[in-house]
Design a protein around this motif. Structure first.
Motif, mmCIF file in Angstrom:
data_model
loop_
_atom_site.group_PDB
_atom_site.id
_atom_site.type_symbol
_atom_site.label_atom_id
_atom_site.label_comp_id
_atom_site.label_asym_id
_atom_site.label_seq_id
_atom_site.Cartn_x
_atom_site.Cartn_y
_atom_site.Cartn_z
ATOM 1 N N GLY A 97 0.786 -1.228 0.000
ATOM 2 C CA GLY A 97 0.000 0.000 0.000
ATOM 3 C C GLY A 97 0.818 1.278 0.000
ATOM 4 O O GLY A 97 0.247 2.372 0.025
ATOM 5 N N TRP A 98 2.146 1.169 0.017
ATOM 6 C CA TRP A 98 2.988 2.376 0.025
ATOM 7 C C TRP A 98 2.877 3.093 -1.312
ATOM 8 O O TRP A 98 2.833 2.471 -2.373
ATOM 9 C CB TRP A 98 4.444 1.986 0.290
ATOM 10 C CG TRP A 98 5.398 3.149 0.278
ATOM 11 C CD1 TRP A 98 5.660 4.019 1.279
ATOM 12 C CD2 TRP A 98 6.234 3.543 -0.823
ATOM 13 N NE1 TRP A 98 6.595 4.936 0.903
ATOM 14 C CE2 TRP A 98 6.975 4.673 -0.407
ATOM 15 C CE3 TRP A 98 6.410 3.049 -2.129
ATOM 16 C CZ2 TRP A 98 7.888 5.313 -1.221
ATOM 17 C CZ3 TRP A 98 7.334 3.697 -2.948
ATOM 18 C CH2 TRP A 98 8.060 4.812 -2.491
ATOM 19 N N LYS A 99 2.765 4.398 -1.280
ATOM 20 C CA LYS A 99 2.628 5.206 -2.487
ATOM 21 C C LYS A 99 3.875 6.069 -2.689
ATOM 22 O O LYS A 99 4.315 6.738 -1.754
ATOM 23 C CB LYS A 99 1.400 6.122 -2.414
ATOM 24 C CG LYS A 99 0.087 5.371 -2.255
ATOM 25 C CD LYS A 99 -0.229 4.539 -3.500
ATOM 26 C CE LYS A 99 -1.610 3.881 -3.377
ATOM 27 N NZ LYS A 99 -1.909 3.022 -4.555
ATOM 28 N N ARG A 100 4.391 6.035 -3.891
ATOM 29 C CA ARG A 100 5.554 6.867 -4.207
ATOM 30 C C ARG A 100 5.121 8.332 -4.278
ATOM 31 O O ARG A 100 4.058 8.646 -4.843
ATOM 32 C CB ARG A 100 6.139 6.427 -5.546
ATOM 33 C CG ARG A 100 7.375 7.248 -5.970
ATOM 34 C CD ARG A 100 7.890 6.799 -7.331
ATOM 35 N NE ARG A 100 8.293 5.390 -7.294
ATOM 36 C CZ ARG A 100 8.587 4.700 -8.376
ATOM 37 N NH1 ARG A 100 8.473 5.253 -9.575
ATOM 38 N NH2 ARG A 100 8.966 3.427 -8.268
ATOM 39 N N PRO A 101 5.890 9.254 -3.741
ATOM 40 C CA PRO A 101 5.529 10.674 -3.825
ATOM 41 C C PRO A 101 5.522 11.128 -5.266
ATOM 42 O O PRO A 101 6.270 10.640 -6.109
ATOM 43 C CB PRO A 101 6.664 11.377 -3.054
ATOM 44 C CG PRO A 101 7.221 10.314 -2.153
ATOM 45 C CD PRO A 101 7.078 9.032 -2.894
ATOM 46 N N VAL A 102 4.599 12.055 -5.562
ATOM 47 C CA VAL A 102 4.522 12.620 -6.901
ATOM 48 C C VAL A 102 4.594 14.133 -6.814
ATOM 49 O O VAL A 102 4.227 14.734 -5.790
ATOM 50 C CB VAL A 102 3.212 12.189 -7.604
ATOM 51 C CG1 VAL A 102 3.168 10.685 -7.809
ATOM 52 C CG2 VAL A 102 1.991 12.641 -6.798
#
Length: 462
Positions: free
Chosen positions: A451-456
């Motif tokens: 569930g980790w999301k890469r920063p955008v």
């Protein structure tokens, strides 16, 4: 034959356009003055004197204990320079030989022959015939062409005199007692208002002292340096001479015009040297050594059968570098001072070794650093691995036992010992001694975060 040697090194060298005194500019890795001092030393003179002036402190520091220095302040010409040294010339030496600090390649045999021509009784001038004599004093002889009557400086020469091709090289040998008398009688009634040493020729002629001209065997040994262009020209001439000597000795050079020896290079049989290689200090190449293109090697001893691939830098500095027989180095490897490699060691691309000993058969083939280390036989040091030898204040040593395998991307934090036959798992950071014959792994547990999301990046405003 008892002999005084005087080296004139007081000039500023205006055309060099440099803050460095002219005689301290380098030719083949040594200063111009150092070349002259080294050659003068082989004459075993009773006394060696260096006349300093411009940048005297720097020049005198470079001379050290090699000679006695006498200052010329201000600099009022070559005759004025010898006036300063005359009071300390030792008359126990019947002959005084005068050399120039900016004429670096005078052969000792030529200098000795010039002193012999003087013999304590004649004024002997070293001359050479040049195609372009611009800037040199012309040798004016009598109608029969046998005796020297005068030297006329280029600045004061008539058009007819400037057409003369035989020139004075700036070097002479004179009876010591007469030289003292002559220089003290000089005046400065000339275009430059300077005291010319060459005016003593007319004095000798007037007194009936024979004036003889001794020709130099080779133009190169009497060429002076007055500009960067002249220095570069002499560098290439000297390098070609050195290349020719290597070729004559059996060394195979890919291109003799693309070689620089800035020190002493000794070679065994069947040595191959590719283009654009630079050798500095003391370098010894064993039998069958191959040096690839674009290498710089300084103060190194390289054993038989070694291959140094292109673009390597071996810099021994004061501690030296030693490479054992059959080793392979590079390409793009760097060996720093204190590197000691045994036989058949492999140092690959982008590997640096400093103050480290690698025993026979050890290998570091890619992207590694070995500093302050003792490496045993047949060690395999993985790509991306390093010895962390510096704690911010002090250097520490890493010891790696024989037959150790160090995996990729490891950090060995010194002081540390890796036991013989051990294996260090890839990606490990080792801060404690490891046991012999065992696998040691020291790295964080791998974690995957669902569930980790890469920063955008935020969208740009319109």
């Amino acid at each position: 034959m008892a002999l005084n040697v005087v080296i004139m090194a007081a000039g500023k060298g205006t055309r060099m356009r440099s803050a460095r005194p002219k005689v301290l500019h380098t030719l083949a890795g040594r200063s111009l003055l150092e070349h002259v001092l080294g050659r003068a030393a082989r004459l075993q003179a009773l006394q060696t004197l260096v006349i300093t002036g411009h940048g005297a402190e720097q020049v005198e520091a470079s001379v050290g204990a090699a000679a006695q220095c006498v200052r010329q302040q201000p600099q009022l010409g070559t005759g004025h320079a010898i006036q300063q040294v005359a009071p300390v010339l030792d008359e126990a030496a019947a002959t005084t030989l005068i050399l120039n600090g900016d004429v670096p390649l005078i052969e000792p045999a030529t200098a000795a022959a010039l002193a012999q021509a003087c013999g304590g009784q004649r004024l002997a001038l070293l001359t050479v015939t040049l195609d372009d004599a611009t800037g040199y004093g012309r040798i004016v002889r009598n109608a029969a062409g046998q005796n020297v009557l005068a030297i006329v400086e280029h600045k004061d020469a008539s058009p007819e005199q400037r057409a003369i091709r035989e020139v004075y090289t700036g070097m002479m040998a004179a009876p010591t007692a007469l030289l003292k008398q002559w220089v003290m009688a000089l005046d400065n009634q000339n275009a430059q208002g300077e005291y010319y040493l060459t005016d003593i020729v007319a004095m000798a002629v007037a007194q009936g002292v024979p004036v003889v001209a001794t020709p130099a065997a080779d133009e190169v040994e009497v060429l002076g340096v007055n500009s960067p262009a002249q220095l570069a020209d002499l560098e290439r001439r000297l390098q070609r001479r050195q290349a020719d000597a290597l070729l004559e000795a059996g060394v195979r050079l890919a291109d003799p015009a693309r070689l620089d020896v800035r020190g002493t290079l000794t070679c065994g049989q069947d040595v191959d040297i590719d283009v654009n290689c630079v050798f500095e200090g003391q370098v010894s190449l064993g039998n069958g050594v191959k040096i690839g293109a674009n290498c710089v090697i300084r103060n190194a001893v390289i054993g038989d059968g070694v291959v140094v691939h292109p673009f390597c830098h071996l810099d021994g500095d004061q501690d030296g570098v030693r490479v054992g027989a059959g080793s392979l180095i590079g390409p793009y490897a760097r060996l720093r001072p204190g590197a000691r490699l045994g036989a058949e060691v492999h140092i690959g691309n982008f590997v640096e070794v400093k103050n480290a000993t690698l025993a026979d058969g050890a290998k570091a083939n890619h992207l590694a650093y070995l500093g302050d280390a003792t490496v045993g036989e047949r060690v395999n040091f993985g790509a991306g691995s390093i010895t962390a030898n510096y704690d911010g204040a002090h250097k520490h040593r890493t010891t790696i036992g024989a037959d150790v395998h160090v995996g990729s991307n490891c950090v060995l934090i010194a002081p540390v010992t890796i036991g013989e036959g051990g294996t260090i798992g890839g990606g490990s950071t080792i801060a404690q001694d490891t046991p012999a014959g065992q696998l040691t792994v020291a790295r964080a547990k791998q974690v995957s975060l669902a569930g980790w999301k890469r920063p955008v990046k935020a969208p740009k405003k319109a």
